[in-house]
Scaffold this motif. Structure first.
Motif, PDB file in Angstrom:
ATOM      1  N   GLU A   4     -10.346  -5.083 -10.587  1.00  0.00           N
ATOM      2  CA  GLU A   4     -11.441  -4.116 -10.618  1.00  0.00           C
ATOM      3  C   GLU A   4     -11.827  -3.685  -9.208  1.00  0.00           C
ATOM      4  OE1 GLU A   4     -14.682  -5.689 -12.834  1.00  0.00           O
ATOM      5  OE2 GLU A   4     -13.554  -5.816 -14.715  1.00  0.00           O
ATOM      6  N   ALA A   5     -11.817  -4.605  -8.271  1.00  0.00           N
ATOM      7  CA  ALA A   5     -12.150  -4.260  -6.890  1.00  0.00           C
ATOM      8  C   ALA A   5     -11.087  -3.348  -6.282  1.00  0.00           C
ATOM      9  CB  ALA A   5     -12.300  -5.533  -6.052  1.00  0.00           C
ATOM     10  N   ARG A   6      -9.808  -3.641  -6.560  1.00  0.00           N
ATOM     11  CA  ARG A   6      -8.717  -2.833  -5.988  1.00  0.00           C
ATOM     12  C   ARG A   6      -8.763  -1.392  -6.471  1.00  0.00           C
ATOM     13  NH1 ARG A   6      -5.493  -7.098  -7.794  1.00  0.00           N
ATOM     14  NH2 ARG A   6      -4.258  -5.676  -9.083  1.00  0.00           N
ATOM     15  N   ALA A   7      -9.330  -1.162  -7.645  1.00  0.00           N
ATOM     16  CA  ALA A   7      -9.415   0.199  -8.174  1.00  0.00           C
ATOM     17  C   ALA A   7     -10.342   1.081  -7.343  1.00  0.00           C
ATOM     18  CB  ALA A   7      -9.897   0.168  -9.619  1.00  0.00           C
ATOM     19  N   GLY A   8     -11.144   0.469  -6.478  1.00  0.00           N
ATOM     20  CA  GLY A   8     -12.120   1.230  -5.715  1.00  0.00           C
ATOM     21  C   GLY A   8     -11.656   1.665  -4.337  1.00  0.00           C
ATOM     22  N   ALA A  59     -18.102  -4.573   5.942  1.00  0.00           N
ATOM     23  CA  ALA A  59     -17.326  -5.786   5.681  1.00  0.00           C
ATOM     24  C   ALA A  59     -17.591  -6.306   4.271  1.00  0.00           C
ATOM     25  CB  ALA A  59     -17.675  -6.848   6.706  1.00  0.00           C
ATOM     26  N   LEU A  60     -16.515  -6.542   3.537  1.00  0.00           N
ATOM     27  CA  LEU A  60     -16.601  -7.081   2.180  1.00  0.00           C
ATOM     28  C   LEU A  60     -16.223  -8.560   2.191  1.00  0.00           C
ATOM     29  CD1 LEU A  60     -14.787  -4.214   0.239  1.00  0.00           C
ATOM     30  CD2 LEU A  60     -17.264  -4.576   0.471  1.00  0.00           C
ATOM     31  N   PRO A  61     -16.812  -9.357   1.315  1.00  0.00           N
ATOM     32  CA  PRO A  61     -16.378 -10.754   1.211  1.00  0.00           C
ATOM     33  C   PRO A  61     -14.894 -10.810   0.836  1.00  0.00           C
ATOM     34  CG  PRO A  61     -18.463 -10.425   0.076  1.00  0.00           C
ATOM     35  CD  PRO A  61     -17.951  -9.057   0.429  1.00  0.00           C
ATOM     36  N   PRO A  62     -14.065 -11.430   1.653  1.00  0.00           N
ATOM     37  CA  PRO A  62     -12.623 -11.409   1.383  1.00  0.00           C
ATOM     38  C   PRO A  62     -12.225 -12.052   0.061  1.00  0.00           C
ATOM     39  CG  PRO A  62     -13.058 -12.084   3.649  1.00  0.00           C
ATOM     40  CD  PRO A  62     -14.371 -12.074   2.942  1.00  0.00           C
ATOM     41  N   ASP A  63     -13.050 -12.965  -0.454  1.00  0.00           N
ATOM     42  CA  ASP A  63     -12.665 -13.658  -1.686  1.00  0.00           C
ATOM     43  C   ASP A  63     -12.964 -12.852  -2.950  1.00  0.00           C
ATOM     44  OD1 ASP A  63     -15.424 -13.932  -1.448  1.00  0.00           O
ATOM     45  OD2 ASP A  63     -15.471 -15.979  -2.216  1.00  0.00           O
ATOM     46  N   THR A  64     -13.624 -11.684  -2.821  1.00  0.00           N
ATOM     47  CA  THR A  64     -13.937 -10.904  -4.019  1.00  0.00           C
ATOM     48  C   THR A  64     -13.423  -9.470  -3.946  1.00  0.00           C
ATOM     49  OG1 THR A  64     -16.109 -10.267  -3.125  1.00  0.00           O
ATOM     50  CG2 THR A  64     -16.008 -12.258  -4.487  1.00  0.00           C
ATOM     51  N   PRO A  96      -8.600   9.556   1.407  1.00  0.00           N
ATOM     52  CA  PRO A  96      -8.379   8.100   1.343  1.00  0.00           C
ATOM     53  C   PRO A  96      -9.691   7.323   1.357  1.00  0.00           C
ATOM     54  CG  PRO A  96      -6.983   9.128   3.013  1.00  0.00           C
ATOM     55  CD  PRO A  96      -7.979  10.150   2.598  1.00  0.00           C
ATOM     56  N   ARG A  97      -9.663   6.197   0.627  1.00  0.00           N
ATOM     57  CA  ARG A  97     -10.794   5.273   0.577  1.00  0.00           C
ATOM     58  C   ARG A  97     -10.325   3.930   1.144  1.00  0.00           C
ATOM     59  NH1 ARG A  97     -11.249   4.953  -5.573  1.00  0.00           N
ATOM     60  NH2 ARG A  97      -9.002   4.827  -5.147  1.00  0.00           N
ATOM     61  N   LEU A  98     -11.022   3.438   2.161  1.00  0.00           N
ATOM     62  CA  LEU A  98     -10.636   2.197   2.815  1.00  0.00           C
ATOM     63  C   LEU A  98     -11.657   1.112   2.534  1.00  0.00           C
ATOM     64  CD1 LEU A  98      -9.567   3.530   6.346  1.00  0.00           C
ATOM     65  CD2 LEU A  98      -8.207   3.377   4.243  1.00  0.00           C
ATOM     66  N   ALA A  99     -11.155  -0.093   2.291  1.00  0.00           N
ATOM     67  CA  ALA A  99     -11.998  -1.279   2.160  1.00  0.00           C
ATOM     68  C   ALA A  99     -11.783  -2.142   3.392  1.00  0.00           C
ATOM     69  CB  ALA A  99     -11.645  -2.056   0.898  1.00  0.00           C
ATOM     70  N   LEU A 158      -1.090  -2.844  -4.300  1.00  0.00           N
ATOM     71  CA  LEU A 158      -2.040  -3.083  -3.214  1.00  0.00           C
ATOM     72  C   LEU A 158      -1.415  -2.677  -1.880  1.00  0.00           C
ATOM     73  CD1 LEU A 158      -4.664  -4.373  -2.031  1.00  0.00           C
ATOM     74  CD2 LEU A 158      -3.423  -6.557  -2.019  1.00  0.00           C
ATOM     75  N   ARG A 159      -2.221  -2.023  -1.029  1.00  0.00           N
ATOM     76  CA  ARG A 159      -1.825  -1.743   0.350  1.00  0.00           C
ATOM     77  C   ARG A 159      -2.815  -2.456   1.268  1.00  0.00           C
ATOM     78  NH1 ARG A 159      -2.444   3.507  -1.814  1.00  0.00           N
ATOM     79  NH2 ARG A 159      -0.479   4.509  -2.421  1.00  0.00           N
TER      80      ARG A 159
END
Length: 338
Positions: A262-266, A252-257, A210-213, A167-168
């Protein structure tokens, strides 16, 4: 195969675990590298080696000598200021601050001159430095000041990236009280951090697209305004402007999910809005191997993601995992930049 130019490690606080983990890192990298040299006090490093039962570090007079010494002993280039006060592991002393500061300054100068590939900073204790008149909030701000007159390619930082467990995360605010981090949250800061991250992922990590969340601030990312309006008023408009620039970033994504596997793969990196929002997932995934990387400087800088650990200094039990990861990251980033 060792590289021709070394990474340099500033000694950190000599009363902490810095000298110990530097020596332990040398024992694990002396054959395959990356090549590195310590910038600091030779007597302090030799005393630590004696306690650990390791070969005595060898003093070098210039960085070019590191390669020939590395297989047999840790090369140490003395900093311009030596430690003169008594040194006791586990007992911090503001009288060591001048030597700590000089070690950092000398290491930065070697990076700016091109003699060193990059800098890994061993931990310092800010309270010790403050007592001696140090005027910067921490390492990162000091490094930004030391390199301020040198140009950078793209957006200037600094910004803090933490890596661990695949994770970064990059922080929009760092060492602030949570109330202050929320009060000072701005679209301009989010946009600057996202540009820095996008730039670093391409230049320093070799990721072409790059893909940023982007993390939200409020529970459920505000639940359409019912749990807070920061997402509607600040965060999502910033993301829209970034996408218009060609940066791939989510709203903005919900920080708890957003941190499960699976989410980190995106995404390739997550933008987090305050300190613990980013550090909790990194340290959960890889508590011992986390790395702090400074983005937006003209030099490569990494650091182990832990402190001086005065409570265990001198006992021979400190783990070098994070320093080893920081060394490898510095060498990798320098390779991508080259």
């Amino acid at each position: 195969m060792l590289s021709a130019s070394p990474v340099v490690i500033s000694m950190g606080d000599p009363a902490g675990i810095g000298p110990e983990i530097i020596l332990k890192a040398w024992t694990q990298r002396r054959v395959a590298g990356p090549l590195f040299a310590c910038i600091g006090d030779i007597d302090a490093m030799r005393a630590c080696a004696s306690r650990l039962g390791l070969p005595a570090p060898v003093e070098i007079t210039d960085l070019a000598a590191a390669a020939s010494a590395f297989a047999d002993a840790l090369p140490v280039l003395p900093a311009p200021v030596s430690i003169t006060a008594p040194l006791k592991p586990g007992t911090p002393d503001p009288r060591h601050a001048a030597a700590i500061k000089a070690s950092i300054e000398a290491a930065v100068a070697l990076c700016l001159s091109g003699e060193a590939l990059g800098l890994v900073t061993a931990p310092i204790a800010k309270s010790v430095m403050y007592e001696a008149g140090f005027s910067f909030p921490g390492h990162t701000e000091f490094l930004a000041d030391l390199t301020a007159s040198h140009p950078v390619s793209g957006t200037r930082g600094p910004a803090m990236m933490l890596t661990g467990g695949g994770l970064r995360v990059v922080l929009a605010s760092i060492h602030q009280p949570l109330a202050d981090a929320i009060a000072t949250l701005s679209a301009s800061r989010i946009e600057q951090i996202a540009r820095l991250t996008h730039q670093a992922l391409r230049r320093d990590f070799g990721i072409a697209e790059p893909r940023l969340a982007l993390a939200g601030l409020n529970p459920h990312a505000g639940e359409n305004g019912s749990l807070g309006r920061e997402e509607i008023d600040i965060i999502n408009p910033a993301a829209a402007r970034l996408r218009a620039e060609g940066i791939a970033i989510t709203d903005a994504l919900p920080p708890d999910t957003m941190f499960h596997a699976e989410a980190r793969a995106g995404y390739d990196a997550a933008i987090c809005l305050y300190h613990d929002q980013g550090l909790i997932p990194v340290k959960t995934l890889d508590f011992h191997g986390g790395v702090n990387i400074t983005l937006g400087l003209p030099i490569v800088r990494t650091s182990p993601d832990h402190g001086t650990a005065f409570d265990i200094a001198g006992q021979g039990i400190a783990r070098a995992d994070s320093l080893l990861a920081a060394l490898d990251a510095a060498a990798e980033i320098a390779g991508h930049r080259a």
